[in-house]
Design a protein around this motif. Structure first.
Motif, PDB file in Angstrom:
ATOM      1  N   VAL A 197      43.679  35.298  -7.835  1.00 49.75           N
ATOM      2  CA  VAL A 197      43.166  36.417  -8.639  1.00 49.75           C
ATOM      3  C   VAL A 197      42.872  37.934  -7.038  1.00 49.75           C
ATOM      4  O   VAL A 197      41.774  37.387  -6.539  1.00 49.75           O
ATOM      5  CB  VAL A 197      41.829  36.727  -9.194  1.00 49.75           C
ATOM      6  CG1 VAL A 197      41.736  38.789  -9.846  1.00 49.75           C
ATOM      7  CG2 VAL A 197      42.865  36.548 -10.537  1.00 49.75           C
ATOM      8  N   ILE A 198      43.579  38.997  -7.174  1.00 50.59           N
ATOM      9  CA  ILE A 198      42.944  39.687  -5.539  1.00 50.59           C
ATOM     10  C   ILE A 198      42.626  41.327  -5.821  1.00 50.59           C
ATOM     11  O   ILE A 198      43.331  41.493  -6.890  1.00 50.59           O
ATOM     12  CB  ILE A 198      44.414  39.636  -4.835  1.00 50.59           C
ATOM     13  CG1 ILE A 198      44.596  38.331  -4.808  1.00 50.59           C
ATOM     14  CG2 ILE A 198      43.726  40.670  -3.580  1.00 50.59           C
ATOM     15  CD1 ILE A 198      46.662  38.428  -3.604  1.00 50.59           C
ATOM     16  N   ASP A 199      41.204  40.932  -6.418  1.00 49.45           N
ATOM     17  CA  ASP A 199      40.722  42.664  -6.074  1.00 49.45           C
ATOM     18  C   ASP A 199      41.006  42.994  -8.009  1.00 49.45           C
ATOM     19  O   ASP A 199      41.373  44.226  -8.044  1.00 49.45           O
ATOM     20  CB  ASP A 199      41.124  43.726  -5.154  1.00 49.45           C
ATOM     21  CG  ASP A 199      41.123  43.867  -3.591  1.00 49.45           C
ATOM     22  OD1 ASP A 199      39.860  43.588  -2.987  1.00 49.45           O
ATOM     23  OD2 ASP A 199      41.881  44.088  -3.382  1.00 49.45           O
ATOM     24  N   GLY A 200      40.444  42.598  -8.810  1.00 45.05           N
ATOM     25  CA  GLY A 200      40.811  42.223 -10.175  1.00 45.05           C
ATOM     26  C   GLY A 200      42.356  41.505 -10.576  1.00 45.05           C
ATOM     27  O   GLY A 200      42.130  41.881 -11.876  1.00 45.05           O
ATOM     28  N   HIS A 201      43.030  41.652  -9.851  1.00 45.05           N
ATOM     29  CA  HIS A 201      44.550  42.013 -10.054  1.00 45.05           C
ATOM     30  C   HIS A 201      44.815  40.376 -10.183  1.00 45.05           C
ATOM     31  O   HIS A 201      44.714  40.016  -9.404  1.00 45.05           O
ATOM     32  CB  HIS A 201      45.547  42.660  -9.003  1.00 45.05           C
ATOM     33  CG  HIS A 201      47.062  42.592  -9.624  1.00 45.05           C
ATOM     34  ND1 HIS A 201      47.527  42.940 -11.235  1.00 45.05           N
ATOM     35  CD2 HIS A 201      47.654  41.975  -9.133  1.00 45.05           C
ATOM     36  CE1 HIS A 201      48.559  42.690 -10.945  1.00 45.05           C
ATOM     37  NE2 HIS A 201      49.257  42.571 -10.067  1.00 45.05           N
ATOM     38  N   GLY A 232      42.626  38.343   3.073  1.00 47.65           N
ATOM     39  CA  GLY A 232      41.430  37.747   3.198  1.00 47.65           C
ATOM     40  C   GLY A 232      40.772  38.372   2.200  1.00 47.65           C
ATOM     41  O   GLY A 232      39.444  37.826   1.967  1.00 47.65           O
ATOM     42  N   ARG A 233      41.722  39.241   1.642  1.00 48.00           N
ATOM     43  CA  ARG A 233      41.092  39.340   0.109  1.00 48.00           C
ATOM     44  C   ARG A 233      41.404  39.173  -1.350  1.00 48.00           C
ATOM     45  O   ARG A 233      42.639  38.211  -0.832  1.00 48.00           O
ATOM     46  CB  ARG A 233      40.730  40.909  -0.254  1.00 48.00           C
ATOM     47  CG  ARG A 233      40.310  41.807   0.977  1.00 48.00           C
ATOM     48  CD  ARG A 233      40.314  43.364   0.599  1.00 48.00           C
ATOM     49  NE  ARG A 233      39.762  43.334  -0.828  1.00 48.00           N
ATOM     50  CZ  ARG A 233      38.420  43.631  -0.531  1.00 48.00           C
ATOM     51  NH1 ARG A 233      37.292  43.196   0.538  1.00 48.00           N
ATOM     52  NH2 ARG A 233      37.825  43.942  -1.675  1.00 48.00           N
ATOM     53  N   GLY A 234      41.424  38.120  -1.965  1.00 45.53           N
ATOM     54  CA  GLY A 234      41.220  37.552  -3.762  1.00 45.53           C
ATOM     55  C   GLY A 234      41.013  36.088  -3.454  1.00 45.53           C
ATOM     56  O   GLY A 234      40.151  35.791  -1.998  1.00 45.53           O
ATOM     57  N   VAL A 235      40.942  35.568  -4.283  1.00 45.00           N
ATOM     58  CA  VAL A 235      40.827  34.227  -4.207  1.00 45.00           C
ATOM     59  C   VAL A 235      41.468  32.773  -5.913  1.00 45.00           C
ATOM     60  O   VAL A 235      42.177  33.803  -6.325  1.00 45.00           O
ATOM     61  CB  VAL A 235      39.395  33.788  -5.495  1.00 45.00           C
ATOM     62  CG1 VAL A 235      38.452  32.612  -5.128  1.00 45.00           C
ATOM     63  CG2 VAL A 235      38.507  35.171  -4.338  1.00 45.00           C
ATOM     64  N   LEU A 236      41.435  32.084  -4.117  1.00 43.91           N
ATOM     65  CA  LEU A 236      42.534  30.515  -5.453  1.00 43.91           C
ATOM     66  C   LEU A 236      41.493  30.035  -6.233  1.00 43.91           C
ATOM     67  O   LEU A 236      39.962  29.922  -6.470  1.00 43.91           O
ATOM     68  CB  LEU A 236      43.030  29.746  -4.522  1.00 43.91           C
ATOM     69  CG  LEU A 236      42.884  28.393  -5.681  1.00 43.91           C
ATOM     70  CD1 LEU A 236      44.291  28.619  -6.952  1.00 43.91           C
ATOM     71  CD2 LEU A 236      44.221  27.181  -4.765  1.00 43.91           C
ATOM     72  N   VAL A 237      41.464  30.464  -7.848  1.00 43.39           N
ATOM     73  CA  VAL A 237      40.061  30.024  -8.353  1.00 43.39           C
ATOM     74  C   VAL A 237      41.026  28.473  -9.428  1.00 43.39           C
ATOM     75  O   VAL A 237      41.965  28.953  -9.658  1.00 43.39           O
ATOM     76  CB  VAL A 237      39.930  30.762 -10.114  1.00 43.39           C
ATOM     77  CG1 VAL A 237      38.965  30.637 -11.018  1.00 43.39           C
ATOM     78  CG2 VAL A 237      39.529  32.422  -9.542  1.00 43.39           C
ATOM     79  N   LYS A 238      40.248  27.266  -9.239  1.00 42.45           N
ATOM     80  CA  LYS A 238      40.872  26.176 -10.276  1.00 42.45           C
ATOM     81  C   LYS A 238      39.592  25.508 -11.439  1.00 42.45           C
ATOM     82  O   LYS A 238      38.228  25.444 -10.619  1.00 42.45           O
ATOM     83  CB  LYS A 238      41.044  25.391  -9.311  1.00 42.45           C
ATOM     84  CG  LYS A 238      42.143  25.289  -7.938  1.00 42.45           C
ATOM     85  CD  LYS A 238      42.406  24.113  -7.872  1.00 42.45           C
ATOM     86  CE  LYS A 238      43.697  23.469  -8.849  1.00 42.45           C
ATOM     87  NZ  LYS A 238      44.370  21.940  -7.838  1.00 42.45           N
ATOM     88  N   MET A 239      39.693  25.328 -12.247  1.00 44.28           N
ATOM     89  CA  MET A 239      39.352  24.786 -13.505  1.00 44.28           C
ATOM     90  C   MET A 239      39.878  23.999 -14.302  1.00 44.28           C
ATOM     91  O   MET A 239      40.356  24.390 -14.637  1.00 44.28           O
ATOM     92  CB  MET A 239      38.091  26.149 -14.109  1.00 44.28           C
ATOM     93  CG  MET A 239      37.593  27.844 -13.795  1.00 44.28           C
ATOM     94  SD  MET A 239      36.136  26.961 -13.348  1.00 44.28           S
ATOM     95  CE  MET A 239      35.233  27.517 -11.514  1.00 44.28           C
ATOM     96  N   PRO A 240      38.981  22.942 -14.892  1.00 46.02           N
ATOM     97  CA  PRO A 240      39.892  22.026 -15.974  1.00 46.02           C
ATOM     98  C   PRO A 240      40.075  22.782 -17.084  1.00 46.02           C
ATOM     99  O   PRO A 240      39.571  24.526 -17.510  1.00 46.02           O
ATOM    100  CB  PRO A 240      39.091  21.295 -16.336  1.00 46.02           C
ATOM    101  CG  PRO A 240      37.795  21.404 -14.692  1.00 46.02           C
ATOM    102  CD  PRO A 240      37.433  23.029 -14.636  1.00 46.02           C
ATOM    103  N   LYS A 241      40.820  22.582 -17.722  1.00 50.61           N
ATOM    104  CA  LYS A 241      41.879  23.411 -18.829  1.00 50.61           C
ATOM    105  C   LYS A 241      39.864  23.130 -20.231  1.00 50.61           C
ATOM    106  O   LYS A 241      39.862  22.508 -19.991  1.00 50.61           O
ATOM    107  CB  LYS A 241      42.318  23.384 -19.244  1.00 50.61           C
ATOM    108  CG  LYS A 241      43.856  22.662 -18.121  1.00 50.61           C
ATOM    109  CD  LYS A 241      45.008  22.618 -19.569  1.00 50.61           C
ATOM    110  CE  LYS A 241      46.230  22.160 -18.364  1.00 50.61           C
ATOM    111  NZ  LYS A 241      46.106  20.872 -18.161  1.00 50.61           N
ATOM    112  N   SER A 242      40.273  24.751 -21.258  1.00 47.38           N
ATOM    113  CA  SER A 242      39.242  24.239 -21.864  1.00 47.38           C
ATOM    114  C   SER A 242      39.344  23.178 -22.822  1.00 47.38           C
ATOM    115  O   SER A 242      40.414  23.030 -23.643  1.00 47.38           O
ATOM    116  CB  SER A 242      38.293  25.594 -22.483  1.00 47.38           C
ATOM    117  OG  SER A 242      38.317  26.809 -21.783  1.00 47.38           O
TER     118      SER A 242
END
Length: 300
Positions: A197-201, A232-242
């Motif tokens: 996700v980068i700047d909400g996108h 330098g903007r944006g994030v890699l987000v990693k989560m287990p599945k619900s």
């Protein structure tokens, strides 16, 4: 973008947990590719618990497995695996390591496999979590106990909070929240465990290519000018599945993830605290600090 100065830049040796469990010894480690099976075996040894590696042919690293007591098995050899596990006195088992999803036609059949073939076919009718939990149930019905990294090697799990010098700023925190929402919405489809996700996108979501492929795709999209966000903007987000069975296929991050995030021009990495494996944590922290990235564990 990362904010300057994490509130608590902690050495990996102090941030990882080390709680003991009631595991029986030895533990059977059904090992796929990569370094994680051996990291789990070493973690068990530090707590005085023996490990026997059951190395999957064509996937597990022969050089890495050589220093452990081990046996080689082919994917799908349920009967052979069961006999070897019992001969070694293994009651507790863990699946760990990378494994490309095989086709049913690639499975090496033995009599033990044929006995549970209907369960194997049913396990293949879904995503990776459905497949792994289905195979786990086959071993459980034979009297084994499936355990996860949280049981076998809790010191390898990502802690809560920021572990790097850089920390997420307000924009990055908003991107993390959006990434978590997206992954939660996709969880019922058992697709992937990561999003960028980068700047909400929402730029990209993980699929069969895995996290490395996801980051390479983002890097390519940036090169092609498909989005204009500054590096330098944006994030890699990693989560287990619900609803995921947390004994299997936990998200993993490490130095290679940092390399991919750097190549994709992102600002940092956010993962589920205590439910994400941190491979080579000190090397990961050092690589992130050199690149000016943040790595943070967020609560469920």
């Amino acid at each position: 973008m990362a904010a300057a100065g994490c509130s608590e830049n902690r050495d990996s040796r102090s941030v990882m947990t080390s709680a003991a469990t009631n595991l029986s010894s030895p533990v059977g480690v059904i090992a796929g590719g990569g370094a994680m099976p051996f990291a789990v075996a070493d973690s068990l040894a530090r707590r005085g618990i023996a490990a026997v590696i059951f190395a999957l042919k064509g996937t597990c690293d022969p050089a890495g497995v050589a220093r452990f007591r081990h046996h080689w098995i082919s994917v799908g050899q349920i009967g052979k695996a069961t006999r070897l596990l019992r001969s070694e006195g293994c009651r507790d088992l863990i699946f760990i390591g990378s494994l490309a999803r095989p086709a049913l036609s690639d499975i090496r059949l033995d009599w033990g496999t044929l006995r549970v073939m209907s369960m194997i076919v049913a396990a293949f009718r879904g995503g990776d979590d459905h497949l792994l939990s289905g195979i786990g149930r086959i071993f459980e019905q034979d009297g084994f106990r499936m355990v996860g990294v949280k049981d076998a090697a809790p010191d390898l799990l990502m802690p809560g909070g920021c572990i790097t010098r850089a920390a997420p700023d307000a924009a990055a925190e908003a991107d993390i929240a959006r990434g978590r929402e997206v992954l939660a919405a996709l969880s019922p489809f058992d697709i992937g465990q990561a999003a960028v996700v980068i700047d909400g996108h929402v730029v990209a979501v993980e699929d069969i290519e895995g996290t490395d492929g996801l980051l390479a795709r983002v890097a390519r999209l940036r090169k092609e000018g498909r989005f204009r966000a500054k590096p330098g903007r944006g994030v890699l987000v990693k989560m287990p599945k619900s609803g995921q069975d947390l004994r299997y296929d936990l998200p993993t991050v490490g130095p290679r993830t940092v390399e991919g995030v750097t190549g994709a021009g992102l600002g940092g990495i956010a993962v589920a605290a205590e439910n994400t494996i941190a491979a080579e944590p000190q090397a990961m922290i050092e690589a992130a600090d050199r690149a000016g990235l943040f790595v943070t564990g967020v609560s469920p």
